[in-house]
Design an enzyme around this catalytic site. Structure first.
Site, PDB file in Angstrom:
ATOM      1  N   THR A 124       0.807  -1.227   0.000  1.00 28.02           N
ATOM      2  CA  THR A 124       0.000   0.000   0.000  1.00 28.02           C
ATOM      3  C   THR A 124       0.832   1.265   0.000  1.00 28.02           C
ATOM      4  OG1 THR A 124      -1.706  -1.155   1.215  1.00 28.02           O
ATOM      5  CG2 THR A 124      -1.819   1.212   1.266  1.00 28.02           C
ATOM      6  N   ASP A 171       0.555  -6.917   5.085  1.00 33.07           N
ATOM      7  CA  ASP A 171      -0.148  -8.198   5.270  1.00 33.07           C
ATOM      8  C   ASP A 171       0.773  -9.349   5.671  1.00 33.07           C
ATOM      9  OD1 ASP A 171      -2.477  -6.917   4.670  1.00 33.07           O
ATOM     10  OD2 ASP A 171      -2.722  -7.777   2.670  1.00 33.07           O
ATOM     11  N   SER A 216       1.967  -7.715  -0.805  1.00 35.11           N
ATOM     12  CA  SER A 216       2.736  -8.664   0.004  1.00 35.11           C
ATOM     13  C   SER A 216       2.041 -10.009   0.167  1.00 35.11           C
ATOM     14  CB  SER A 216       3.097  -8.067   1.353  1.00 35.11           C
ATOM     15  OG  SER A 216       2.000  -8.115   2.226  1.00 35.11           O
TER      16      SER A 216
END
Ligand code: ASP
Length: 340
Positions: free
Chosen positions: A13, A90, A58
């Site tokens: 992100t 994540d 990820s």
């Protein structure tokens, strides 16, 4: 000499922006980084960048990416004072755990960070996380790095990477380290808890890049079927299973379950016991439901997270073919992943 930091951008992100037409998050061109964080120019450090191509969410992280990260750190080890890895949150705990075992004798900071909101968003947490991570990677005392270990920096806190767990999918405060205190807090000052941070051993960096995939994770739950247990234990090839049991390392005492585990162990499977709890340790001597497991040869993962246990086994199984050595080395702490 000017402090130099290598920034490795893997994806996640932090480096994404909203596509104006579709509203979907996609990776932005890192050349625009200084537009989003102009403050980076104020650092008196040399910042160099390496980007994964393609960038990945990820959830797509795999051992091949951990090997790449390990090799990048290894190849650039002498050239840089520290490393910052930008990574999706994540699977960040898995990557941090793996790198902590793959980078033996690490004497320089490897700080992994990311964010819950992309850098381009007004309220992004990525800017603070990124800037503070660079500062920590550069921090030295008496010419020695202050944090010479693999860590995660997220929302004002620096954690030992192999102790973390992502417990919140929405809050900026997304990680917990239930069995080890934070290594540093970022407020007005960066407060390092020096006594909790690993000390450098000044040995040569040694990397481990042979990872085995002959491992599995077995989460126990009330009502689990024989087929469920059977299908995991009979996966092929399989050399080790990390079991996530209840509380302090307890499991059902149903005969069928214990027999299946015992048979698998007798046939050469390594079964490690970790707890589903976010804090506390496995103690198989406490309850009958734990004692039975230790009696049949289940190995205690003590207070390790299951992610750390998995990563440690991947490294050990990649290097050793005999179970005795794997078990002996597994039970010893390497880099702060378990309490002594
Ligand atoms: N799905 C994203 C990832 O892990 C979430 C994040 O970056 O925090 O790559």
């Amino acid at each position: 000499m000017e402090t130099s930091i290598l920034i490795i951008y893997t994806g996640g992100t932090i480096g994404m922006m909203k596509d104006q037409e579709t509203g979907v998050l996609k990776p932005f061109n890192f050349d625009h980084l200084y537009t989003y964080i102009p403050a980076l120019k104020n650092f008196n450090y040399q910042l160099d960048f390496v980007c994964f191509d393609p960038l990945i969410d990820s959830s797509n992280m795999a051992p091949e990416h951990w090997i790449r990260l390990t090799e990048i750190v290894h190849e650039n080890y002498e050239k840089y004072d520290g490393f910052v890895i930008l990574h999706g949150s994540d699977t960040m705990s898995f990557t941090a755990s793996a790198l902590s075992f793959m980078l033996e004798n690490l004497n320089k900071p490897v700080i992994i960070t990311g964010s819950q909101l992309p850098l381009g968003e007004l309220r992004t947490d990525g800017r603070e996380n990124f800037i503070t991570s660079v500062e920590i990677a550069a921090a030295k005392m008496d010419d020695t790095p202050i944090v010479p270990e693999v860590t995660i920096f997220f929302e004002n806190k620096l954690y030992r990477g192999n102790r973390t767990f992502k417990f919140n999918a929405e809050n900026f405060n997304a990680f917990v380290s239930g069995n080890y205190p934070v290594l540093a807090n970022a407020g007005i000052y960066l407060k390092y808890h020096h006594d909790l941070i690993l000390k450098p051993n000044f040995k040569k960096l040694k990397i481990h890049t042979k990872l085995s995939d002959e491992v599995a994770l077995l989460k126990l739950f009330p009502g689990m079927s024989r087929t469920y247990i059977h299908s995991i234990l009979s996966a092929q090839p399989l050399r080790a299973v990390v079991m996530e049991s209840f509380g302090s390392g307890n499991a059902t005492t149903a005969n069928w379950f214990l027999e299946k585990i015992e048979n698998a162990i007798n046939q050469g499977l390594i079964v490690v016991n970790t707890t589903q709890c976010l804090a506390g340790s496995v103690d198989m001597e406490k309850y009958e439901t734990g004692k039975k497991l230790s009696d049949i040869g289940v190995i205690s993962g003590k207070d390790m997270t299951s992610a750390a246990a998995l990563a440690k086994l991947m490294v050990l199984l990649g290097e050793y073919s005999d179970n005795e050595t794997v078990i002996k080395k597994f039970q010893k702490p390497w880099c702060g992943e378990m309490s002594v």
